[in-house]
Write a protein that holds these residues in place. Structure first.
Motif, PDB file in Angstrom:
ATOM      1  N   GLU A   1      15.094  57.098  19.379  1.00 53.86           N
ATOM      2  CA  GLU A   1      16.147  56.598  20.264  1.00 53.86           C
ATOM      3  C   GLU A   1      15.600  56.619  21.690  1.00 53.86           C
ATOM      4  O   GLU A   1      15.045  57.621  22.147  1.00 53.86           O
TER       5      GLU A   1
ATOM      6  N   LYS B   1      16.725  51.611  19.534  1.00 55.16           N
ATOM      7  CA  LYS B   1      15.680  52.137  18.670  1.00 55.16           C
ATOM      8  C   LYS B   1      14.335  51.505  19.016  1.00 55.16           C
ATOM      9  O   LYS B   1      14.262  50.328  19.361  1.00 55.16           O
ATOM     10  N   GLN B   2      13.279  52.321  18.907  1.00 57.17           N
ATOM     11  CA  GLN B   2      11.931  51.864  19.234  1.00 57.17           C
ATOM     12  C   GLN B   2      10.913  52.634  18.399  1.00 57.17           C
ATOM     13  O   GLN B   2      11.083  53.835  18.154  1.00 57.17           O
TER      14      GLN B   2
ATOM     15  N   LEU C   1      10.598  56.443  14.579  1.00 59.33           N
ATOM     16  CA  LEU C   1      11.622  55.486  15.004  1.00 59.33           C
ATOM     17  C   LEU C   1      12.564  56.266  15.916  1.00 59.33           C
ATOM     18  O   LEU C   1      13.438  57.005  15.448  1.00 59.33           O
TER      19      LEU C   1
ATOM     20  N   ALA D   1      10.871  47.162  19.542  1.00 55.64           N
ATOM     21  CA  ALA D   1      12.032  47.830  20.133  1.00 55.64           C
ATOM     22  C   ALA D   1      13.190  46.841  20.167  1.00 55.64           C
ATOM     23  O   ALA D   1      12.986  45.622  20.152  1.00 55.64           O
ATOM     24  N   GLU D   2      14.399  47.378  20.233  1.00 59.56           N
ATOM     25  CA  GLU D   2      15.565  46.489  20.273  1.00 59.56           C
ATOM     26  C   GLU D   2      15.639  45.713  21.581  1.00 59.56           C
ATOM     27  O   GLU D   2      16.052  44.556  21.599  1.00 59.56           O
TER      28      GLU D   2
END
Length: 278
Positions: free
Chosen positions: A17, A2-3, A15, A128-129
């Motif tokens: 993918e 997710k970003q 948000l 971001a993750e």
């Protein structure tokens, strides 16, 4: 992963993918634990994105100038289409984060998988993750520091850069206008430098916090602020003034001009009208 991204033409936030970025030979792949939301810089970016094309042009005359210069060389239609294309490209938000190293490029020797690192830089330390960051925009987190604390790294860099721009000598007097997060960081670094520091903010709570953090004097009143600078500099004025306030008014700049000595330096780290009364 997710970003958080923004479409600059519409201003819409999403948000989304996104694929985990590949780790190139000169970068490290980091799994973010915390990323910092900047209520100053990022809010202004988001607000700019939500403006109409005309509003964007009024807010960024520097970009309009570049657009006109390019139009003369390459043609108006081609330049306009390119500009719209850039506005449609999703833009990652965020510029300061912290997390754990997952992978390192083959040319990286300072970091290893498992290291806890602070990361900085727009386009790199995003919300971001997972992020990939050049080696020179990361540092290991000291023991005892949390990722949330380390994610403030970029703001510390900004505060330090403002101080360096002031070109201070040891023991010089500095006035700080605006005691928000950047202002308080600036105060603490200045005290570590050995400077005499006087601050001003319209918020009494921030003034009290600055006093707890070691500032020499802090006021909400502009008159008190000017008087104490005049007194402890024996009428010469502050050697440097650092403005860390955010306002559309020219008041901070006018105040800075009033309290700075002849030949003193004024550094604008925040946002203010830079056309003082003459």
């Amino acid at each position: 992963m997710k970003q958080i991204i923004q479409n600059y033409r519409t201003g819409e936030l999403e948000l989304a993918e996104a694929p985990v970025p590949l780790c190139s030979s000169n970068k490290i792949l980091v799994k973010n634990v915390a990323s910092l939301i900047s209520i100053g810089t990022e809010r202004s970016i988001i607000e700019l994105g939500r403006k109409s094309l005309l509003g964007k042009a009024k807010a960024r005359p520097d970009l309009v100038k570049r657009f006109m210069e390019k139009s003369k060389k390459e043609g108006l239609v081609k330049t306009f289409k390119e500009a719209l294309g850039r506005l449609d490209n999703p833009t990652a938000l965020g510029y300061s984060s912290a997390g754990v190293v997952v992978e390192v490029g083959r040319n990286i020797h300072k970091f290893s998988p498992g290291d806890m690192v602070a990361c900085i830089g727009a386009g790199y330390a995003s919300h971001a993750e997972y992020i990939t960051v050049p080696e020179n925009l990361c540092c290991k987190i000291p023991d005892g520091l949390t990722c949330e604390e380390a994610s403030f790294g970029m703001l510390g860099v900004i505060a330090l850069h403002g101080i360096r721009c002031a070109k201070l000598a040891f023991g010089e007097s500095v006035a700080v206008i605006g005691l928000g997060l950047l202002g308080l960081l600036t105060v603490q670094i200045l005290k570590a430098y050995g400077s005499k520091v006087v601050g001003m903010d319209i918020d009494p709570g921030k003034v009290e916090l600055a006093k707890k953090l070691g500032i020499d004097y802090a006021f909400t009143s502009e008159d008190d602020f000017k008087n104490i600078i005049n007194n402890f500099t024996t009428g010469h004025g502050a050697d440097a003034v650092i403005i860390t306030a955010a306002t559309k008014s020219d008041a901070p700049v006018n105040t800075a001009v009033d309290v700075a000595r002849y030949g003193g330096r004024v550094v604008l780290v925040g946002v203010a009208d830079i056309h003082p009364d003459r």
